[in-house]
Design a protein around this motif. Structure first.
Motif, mmCIF file in Angstrom:
data_model
loop_
_atom_site.group_PDB
_atom_site.id
_atom_site.type_symbol
_atom_site.label_atom_id
_atom_site.label_comp_id
_atom_site.label_asym_id
_atom_site.label_seq_id
_atom_site.Cartn_x
_atom_site.Cartn_y
_atom_site.Cartn_z
ATOM 1 N N ARG A 32 -5.403 2.583 3.847
ATOM 2 C CA ARG A 32 -4.820 1.390 4.173
ATOM 3 C C ARG A 32 -5.379 0.823 5.415
ATOM 4 O O ARG A 32 -5.697 1.609 6.416
ATOM 5 C CB ARG A 32 -3.350 1.277 3.936
ATOM 6 C CG ARG A 32 -2.747 2.177 5.069
ATOM 7 C CD ARG A 32 -1.329 2.385 4.848
ATOM 8 N NE ARG A 32 -0.838 2.640 3.608
ATOM 9 C CZ ARG A 32 -0.549 4.005 3.071
ATOM 10 N NH1 ARG A 32 -0.703 4.750 4.220
ATOM 11 N NH2 ARG A 32 -0.156 4.371 1.842
ATOM 12 N N ASN A 82 -5.918 3.335 -2.102
ATOM 13 C CA ASN A 82 -5.931 2.210 -0.979
ATOM 14 C C ASN A 82 -7.528 2.181 -0.297
ATOM 15 O O ASN A 82 -8.098 3.269 0.011
ATOM 16 C CB ASN A 82 -4.988 2.541 0.096
ATOM 17 C CG ASN A 82 -3.669 2.150 -0.225
ATOM 18 O OD1 ASN A 82 -3.432 1.167 -0.822
ATOM 19 N ND2 ASN A 82 -2.454 3.040 -0.367
ATOM 20 N N GLU A 126 1.407 3.675 -3.584
ATOM 21 C CA GLU A 126 0.381 4.737 -3.465
ATOM 22 C C GLU A 126 0.368 5.649 -4.267
ATOM 23 O O GLU A 126 -0.733 6.350 -4.688
ATOM 24 C CB GLU A 126 0.629 5.211 -2.056
ATOM 25 C CG GLU A 126 1.887 6.004 -1.594
ATOM 26 C CD GLU A 126 2.001 6.599 -0.444
ATOM 27 O OE1 GLU A 126 1.202 6.657 0.178
ATOM 28 O OE2 GLU A 126 3.111 7.168 -0.136
ATOM 29 N N THR A 152 1.129 -1.018 0.129
ATOM 30 C CA THR A 152 0.034 0.174 0.005
ATOM 31 C C THR A 152 0.755 1.306 0.118
ATOM 32 O O THR A 152 0.300 2.222 -0.240
ATOM 33 C CB THR A 152 -0.903 -0.158 1.141
ATOM 34 O OG1 THR A 152 -0.243 0.136 2.410
ATOM 35 C CG2 THR A 152 -1.702 -1.260 1.203
ATOM 36 N N GLN A 153 2.090 1.179 0.721
ATOM 37 C CA GLN A 153 2.990 2.266 0.771
ATOM 38 C C GLN A 153 3.805 2.155 -0.721
ATOM 39 O O GLN A 153 4.157 3.198 -1.134
ATOM 40 C CB GLN A 153 3.858 2.197 1.990
ATOM 41 C CG GLN A 153 3.079 2.402 3.115
ATOM 42 C CD GLN A 153 3.981 2.150 4.431
ATOM 43 O OE1 GLN A 153 5.016 1.696 4.357
ATOM 44 N NE2 GLN A 153 3.693 2.728 5.578
#
Length: 611
Positions: free
Chosen positions: A573, A551, A546, A542-543
């Motif tokens: 997230r 998310n 991004e 998710t990071q």
């Protein structure tokens, strides 16, 4: 005449009158039964139970006629439980309807003009009840072939080699020769006639035994043509139905001789084994009319196979559209889908999206009107403002899964690929299936199980419920990477944009390689314009992604030694970790739970695993 004789005569007369009455009113009784079924089944969940192998039989028409159109492949079809969706929709009144409806679901439309034309037919049948009922009554006469698909009959006909009728005519010529011989020399002529009869009957049954199985085939096709002719007699002044009726009219005109000729084939008669049929059998036995007519019909049907297939297609499509209209009435609520034509993907190159474009997209905002906490990780995913036109997007309010008895509706607005996080059983996989099935229904029927649905036309793929292959000797990981590769290959082909659904990317390998490889695969999808919806437990993704992916997450609450899921979609997230707590709820040793918590805490602090 005695009283007893009169009584017998009266009794016989009553029996004959009853038989005549039943024969005369048989069609009316059948029509009444069909009418009752049609009225009660409209807008209701079909009660039909499928026999083992029946869906495979129904699928054969699709396999024979799918051509080069985009097709929902077997992996995606099985991932989404589309056999169950098909069974839920299918209230068709004929085998042709069964077959065409199945193919329609396997081939979602990507052409807006075709989509609008089909949608117009569905809406017409929804609004014109009397016309719809009349068509359903006529389609009911076609009935179901059960053991064989109608396409099997057509393919069977194509493989038959019709014989010349010269031999049949020469054998019939024996009769006038024998009669002439009787006039000249009666004794010799009678013997010759008996010999000719014995020879003709013997060769008749020998020939008929080899071709009689095909009589049923001819009869089934003739019955289809006859029922299609009945449909054409119905009022049909609507311009919406005229294109289909025109094709049917042309086919029936060409194939009319099949209906007339099939009456000579005793087993093809719909009347059954009555007295007229028995008389016909004797006539055929002596005059070989069924053999002669069979050879002519086979040659004619082989010459006009295209017209037979056209008739199957058009009658089946009308039946399927009525079935889809009934399904629309059955759903708790639905909306007409608003689908925008997307830029077609050029062969060999995807619709590349730069990092700057991904950053400009931002996160979707809004609310669907249902309770949800605020904040980047707790805000309920809402409708917000519709996405920019001309690029992959999805904007839907209160969308739900059609196969669930008590579904939870969710809303989402995004013009970016989506990454879903959350614990097991929180709703990630169900949401992926919800979006995928809704998109298929939108492109096939023109409706979506939602309050609002705005999207584009896509080629739809999934990689979700995969299994290792013992037959092929392939591990789960090999099956998985092949499944993902097919999506990459599809993106490079010419056609509509690709929408894909992936559940746990590369779950079949170790953590380090999984995150490294899956991040690059998902990045590649996003940059190539694939509208990807992926679920993962790897929060690192998710990071890392991004700038490419929006998310979203599902979450649960551990309360009073219980796990409570609300199955609501939230933006951002996932931030909660409840897997270890679940071990405690299920009765694991507290020492194990405490040690696991400490191990996780040290990893988050130092980035290293240790015991």
């Amino acid at each position: 005449m005695t009283t007893e004789a009169v009584a017998y005569i009266v009794l016989i007369g009553i029996v004959i009158a009853v038989l005549i009455y039943r024969a005369v009113t048989r069609r009316a009784r059948i029509r009444k039964r069909y009418l009752g079924e049609i009225v009660t089944s409209w807008g209701s969940l079909p009660k039909r139970e499928y026999q083992p192998g029946e869906l495979e039989r129904i699928a054969r028409y699709y396999e024979n006629t799918k051509g080069n159109r985009f097709t929902i492949d077997d992996i995606t079809w099985n991932d989404l439980d589309m056999d169950l969706v098909y069974s839920q929709i299918n209230s068709c009144r004929s085998s042709c309807g069964d077959d065409v409806l199945y193919r329609m679901l396997r081939q979602p439309l990507t052409d807006p003009s075709e989509w609008k034309a089909r949608r117009a037919i569905i809406e017409y049948f929804r609004s014109e009840e009397k016309v719809r009922v009349d068509y359903q009554l006529a389609l009911s006469q076609i009935g179901f072939t059960r053991k064989y698909a109608m396409i099997d009959y057509v393919n069977t006909i194509s493989g038959v080699v019709p014989e010349s009728n010269v031999g049949n005519y020469l054998q019939l010529l024996l009769y006038p020769v024998c009669i002439l011989l009787i006039v000249i020399q009666p004794a010799t002529g009678v013997l010759a006639l008996i010999a000719a009869l014995i020879y003709n009957i013997y060769t008749y049954f020998k020939t008929k035994s080899s071709i009689e199985p095909y009589f049923v085939t001819v009869g089934a096709i003739a019955h289809l043509i006859s029922c299609a002719n009945d449909i054409l007699k119905l009022p049909g002044d609507s311009p919406i139905l005229e294109p289909a009726r025109a094709k049917m009219r042309e086919a029936v005109k060409t194939l009319g001789t099949v209906v007339r000729g099939s009456k000579f084939l005793g087993t093809a008669s719909a009347a059954g084994a009555d007295m007229g049929s028995a008389v016909g059998d004797y006539v055929n036995m002596f005059l070989r009319l069924d053999l002669i007519k069979f050879n002519r019909l086979i040659a004619h049907m082989q010459k006009h196979k295209r017209e037979i297939l056209s008739l199957m297609e058009e009658t089946g499509a009308l039946d399927a559209c009525i079935s889809m209209a009934s399904y629309e009435e059955m759903l708790p609520f639905c909306c007409e889908a608003d689908l925008e034509e997307m830029p077609a993907a050029a062969e060999g190159s995807g619709a590349k999206r730069t990092s700057a474009e991904a950053k400009q997209a931002g996160d979707p905002t809004g609310s669907d009107g249902k309770p949800g906490s605020t904040g980047s990780t707790g805000r309920t995913a809402g409708s917000g403002e519709a996405s920019r036109p001309g690029k992959p997007h999805l904007y839907t309010k209160n969308m739900y899964h059609v196969l669930l008895a008590e579904p939870v509706a969710n809303s989402i607005t995004t013009d970016r690929p989506v990454l879903l996080t959350g614990s097991n059983a929180s709703g990630k996989s169900t949401f992926l299936k919800t979006v995928a099935i809704s998109q298929i229904l939108a492109q096939v029927i023109g409706i979506a199980p939602a309050k609002e649905y705005h999207s584009g036309f896509y080629r739809i793929y999934s990689s979700m419920a995969l299994k290792d292959s013992l037959q092929e000797g392939e591990s789960y990981f090999i099956v998985e990477i092949k499944s993902l590769k097919r999506i990459m290959d599809a993106e490079k082909e010419q056609g509509a944009s690709v929408m894909c659904f992936i559940d746990e990317v590369l779950r079949g390998t170790n953590t380090v390689e999984r995150i490294a490889a899956s991040s690059r695969i998902l990045q590649c999808f996003a940059q190539d314009g694939v509208f990807c919806f992926a679920a993962t437990h790897d929060v690192e993704l998710t990071q890392m992604l991004e700038q490419y992916y929006a998310n979203y997450h599902f979450m649960e609450e551990v309360k009073d030694d219980d796990v409570i899921f609300n199955y609501r979609l939230y933006e951002g997230r996932a931030t909660t970790r409840n897997a270890i707590k679940l071990l405690g709820i299920l009765g694991y040793d507290p020492a194990v739970i405490h040690a696991a918590d400490e191990t996780a805490r040290r990893f988050l602090e130092k980035g290293e695993w240790s015991l």
